[in-house]
Design a protein around this motif. Sequence first.
Motif, mmCIF file in Angstrom:
data_model
loop_
_atom_site.group_PDB
_atom_site.id
_atom_site.type_symbol
_atom_site.label_atom_id
_atom_site.label_comp_id
_atom_site.label_asym_id
_atom_site.label_seq_id
_atom_site.Cartn_x
_atom_site.Cartn_y
_atom_site.Cartn_z
ATOM 1 N N THR A 1 18.149 7.510 -6.953
ATOM 2 C CA THR A 1 17.632 8.748 -6.374
ATOM 3 C C THR A 1 16.941 9.514 -7.487
ATOM 4 O O THR A 1 17.537 9.738 -8.550
ATOM 5 N N HIS A 2 15.701 9.872 -7.267
ATOM 6 C CA HIS A 2 14.975 10.686 -8.252
ATOM 7 C C HIS A 2 14.041 11.609 -7.493
ATOM 8 O O HIS A 2 13.243 11.153 -6.665
ATOM 9 N N GLN A 3 14.159 12.907 -7.756
ATOM 10 C CA GLN A 3 13.271 13.845 -7.090
ATOM 11 C C GLN A 3 12.978 15.032 -7.992
ATOM 12 O O GLN A 3 13.835 15.457 -8.783
ATOM 13 N N PRO A 4 11.772 15.566 -7.891
ATOM 14 C CA PRO A 4 11.441 16.770 -8.659
ATOM 15 C C PRO A 4 12.343 17.922 -8.231
ATOM 16 O O PRO A 4 12.692 18.055 -7.055
ATOM 17 N N PHE B 1 9.772 0.567 -14.603
ATOM 18 C CA PHE B 1 9.397 1.589 -13.631
ATOM 19 C C PHE B 1 9.525 2.966 -14.277
ATOM 20 O O PHE B 1 10.577 3.301 -14.832
ATOM 21 N N THR B 2 8.477 3.754 -14.187
ATOM 22 C CA THR B 2 8.522 5.130 -14.676
ATOM 23 C C THR B 2 9.006 6.047 -13.559
ATOM 24 O O THR B 2 8.532 5.954 -12.420
ATOM 25 N N LEU B 3 9.942 6.920 -13.885
ATOM 26 C CA LEU B 3 10.474 7.853 -12.893
ATOM 27 C C LEU B 3 9.507 9.030 -12.773
ATOM 28 O O LEU B 3 9.720 10.110 -13.333
ATOM 29 N N ASP B 4 8.427 8.793 -12.034
ATOM 30 C CA ASP B 4 7.367 9.792 -11.922
ATOM 31 C C ASP B 4 7.044 10.148 -10.475
ATOM 32 O O ASP B 4 6.028 10.778 -10.200
ATOM 33 N N VAL C 1 8.591 2.670 -8.466
ATOM 34 C CA VAL C 1 9.996 3.061 -8.565
ATOM 35 C C VAL C 1 10.544 3.451 -7.194
ATOM 36 O O VAL C 1 11.735 3.274 -6.918
ATOM 37 N N ALA C 2 9.690 3.952 -6.311
ATOM 38 C CA ALA C 2 10.128 4.290 -4.955
ATOM 39 C C ALA C 2 10.330 3.045 -4.105
ATOM 40 O O ALA C 2 11.198 3.012 -3.232
ATOM 41 N N HIS C 3 9.516 2.016 -4.364
ATOM 42 C CA HIS C 3 9.576 0.761 -3.605
ATOM 43 C C HIS C 3 9.558 -0.403 -4.596
ATOM 44 O O HIS C 3 8.554 -1.102 -4.728
ATOM 45 N N PRO C 4 10.666 -0.637 -5.303
ATOM 46 C CA PRO C 4 10.665 -1.681 -6.333
ATOM 47 C C PRO C 4 10.574 -3.090 -5.772
ATOM 48 O O PRO C 4 10.147 -4.005 -6.473
ATOM 49 N N ILE C 5 10.968 -3.269 -4.494
ATOM 50 C CA ILE C 5 10.866 -4.573 -3.837
ATOM 51 C C ILE C 5 10.268 -4.349 -2.451
ATOM 52 O O ILE C 5 10.990 -4.210 -1.455
ATOM 53 N N ARG D 1 0.836 -1.206 0.000
ATOM 54 C CA ARG D 1 0.000 0.000 0.000
ATOM 55 C C ARG D 1 0.871 1.257 0.000
ATOM 56 O O ARG D 1 0.554 2.245 -0.668
ATOM 57 N N LEU D 2 1.977 1.204 0.730
ATOM 58 C CA LEU D 2 2.906 2.334 0.730
ATOM 59 C C LEU D 2 3.504 2.534 -0.659
ATOM 60 O O LEU D 2 3.599 3.666 -1.153
ATOM 61 N N ALA D 3 3.893 1.438 -1.305
ATOM 62 C CA ALA D 3 4.482 1.522 -2.642
ATOM 63 C C ALA D 3 3.511 2.113 -3.652
ATOM 64 O O ALA D 3 3.915 2.834 -4.577
ATOM 65 N N LEU D 4 2.227 1.812 -3.480
ATOM 66 C CA LEU D 4 1.213 2.259 -4.439
ATOM 67 C C LEU D 4 0.563 3.581 -4.045
ATOM 68 O O LEU D 4 -0.373 4.032 -4.711
ATOM 69 N N GLY D 5 1.046 4.195 -2.961
ATOM 70 C CA GLY D 5 0.460 5.452 -2.520
ATOM 71 C C GLY D 5 -0.922 5.290 -1.932
ATOM 72 O O GLY D 5 -1.730 6.228 -1.942
#
Length: 655
Positions: A616-619, A561-564, A286-290, A149-153
């Motif tokens: 690491t990916h951040q706006p 994974f999309t970097l979104d 992409v934030a929680h790939p596993i 649930r955390l991975a999927l928001g």
Amino acid sequence: MPQGFMIFHLNLAFSSIRTELRPQVIRQCYWPLLHLVERKGLPLGLELTGWTLAQIAELDPAWVQTFARLLREGRCELIGSGWTQMIGPLAPYEANRWNQRLGREAYQQHLGVLPDIVLVNEMAYSTGMVDVYAEAGYRGLVMDRDNVRLALGLDHAPIAATPTHAQGCGDTALPVVWGDSILFQSLQRVVHGDKSMDEYLAYVRRRAERDGTVLPIYCNDAEIFDFRPGRFRTEAALSGDSEWARLEQLCERLEADLGLTWLSPTAVMNAVDQQLPHRAALLSSVAHPIPVKKQAKYNINRWTVTGRDDLALNSDCHRLSAALVAAGNQDPNDWRTLCELWASDLRTHITEERWQQALSKRADFLQKLGLTSSMPANAPRVWQDLNEFAAPAGLEISKDDSGIQLRLRTACVDLSLNLRRGLSITALAFASRDWRPVIGTLSQGYFDSIALGADFYSGGVLLESPVNRERQADLEWVQPEFACSGVQLFIRVRLPFAGGTLEKRLALDMAAERLTLSYHFEGLARPQGTLRVGILTLLHEHLQAPIRLSCRQGGPLAEHFTLDQLATHGQAASTLVSSSAGLGATDGRLCLEDAQGPLLALRWDPGSCAAVPMLTHQPASPHPFTRLKFSLAELDDTAKAGGSLRDFTLELRPN
């Protein structure tokens, strides 16, 4: 009326349990489970590996006979696992296939049944493992719900918003029997005497009223009741009263006070599968790939580059697996040995005696397959400094006026290196990408926010050791040396580093679009901290969104994974846990693409060095901030002093 189920995980390979205590574990932890089934009629699910089942059959055959009888009578259920508790997203597809095959053969041999449901080992989930489970013959899987649930928001959304089915990399989707970390931890605290039954029952009542679904009352270890594995000094002390009796009393209170009725795991799975419409989804991001069970401190890197010597053990397991596949080896005994070396418990709180046994088994198996214990050394070369070196035809070498930037250009590659910063990459461009730089350096001031007010280089190394209050990078003035062999141009620098020597090498293919980065450590033990190499910074101003990343994570196909969204894999989960996520990349490949097509293909040999990729990916403004790095060491509660480092070589191509 609320409904609930319970699944108990049985694991005689539990890392901190000494070998001689296994009969005691069977007597004090496993027999009471069967007694609960017989006395109370609880339709429990019992999950165990084929290896654990074989050990019980040898130590206490009456237990296996009783379990088999209860299964035949339909009074409890077998939940599958594999031959060993492998972390599937960290092992290659062939090893995962064999682990499931050998596990199911053991279930058939000892119990005469094949399970329909598999529990994701250590609740370390990847999309690719759905395909492995389906291929093995499973109809559903058990996975922890909280971190998915955390991975999927969805962590603040109603439970009903959670997907019902796990989507694989293709068309396969399996129904999910959801576990729950907070529910199982709450039950443990009551049984251990750390929480009152009334407080617990009030919590379960609230969950039943709020969630409106079947409650996963317990999905976790059996060895923590009337026994203490000895992992932590903070483990609850045994009170002298039977914890199994307290658990039985708690079940009675759930029935009497809440009106809870019990379901078998298969009944739960069938209800999920019959519920229409199915809500199948990819369960990672992409934030929680596993995604993994429990809180953030308990993440995938627990089994990658921590422990006593995870990096070396994982690397050798990859070597052994590749050798078996290359030889077309179909010997179950050899694959069984490999699966046992890949067991998760060897990578956490393993006892010294069992660790030494594992090292002996690894050495014997390497020798059996004709694999040396060390990797071949680099071929000797004649090195020259830049003033002496004569550039071969097809290669242009130049410096800027400051003498800081060194530029190398061929018909395929344009590479700029910073001599003031340890031969870091200022810009790397390929002809097929119209000479637009893909990775390089973003200088201080590039980003508008002070939070990113630093220089971000590519190709570097960073060591951080809180224990030694040390932070060291490779950003020094260097005088590189050059050598040629065929169409390969080699460049190297040697730097004092953390009490030893770091040798960095770059190999530029003068006839193709390929650059190779190598990191060799001399006289340097694994640090009590983090060591991250091959750090790459993307140059977004030359890219077109969306950016996508793909790699295999234990399955036959790549996951995408999309970097979104924000992704901070290398960010500390706590003061004692240095990272929070990572990627499996089980075949040593990771690919990036943008809207125009393939962008960058990264390749390495996990059999030489099973480094863990982190993103690491951040706006940010004016463009997003994106980096990849490869970790050779991390910190957590399993990390022990000692261990080894492996040289790491990374190949970069446009596709």
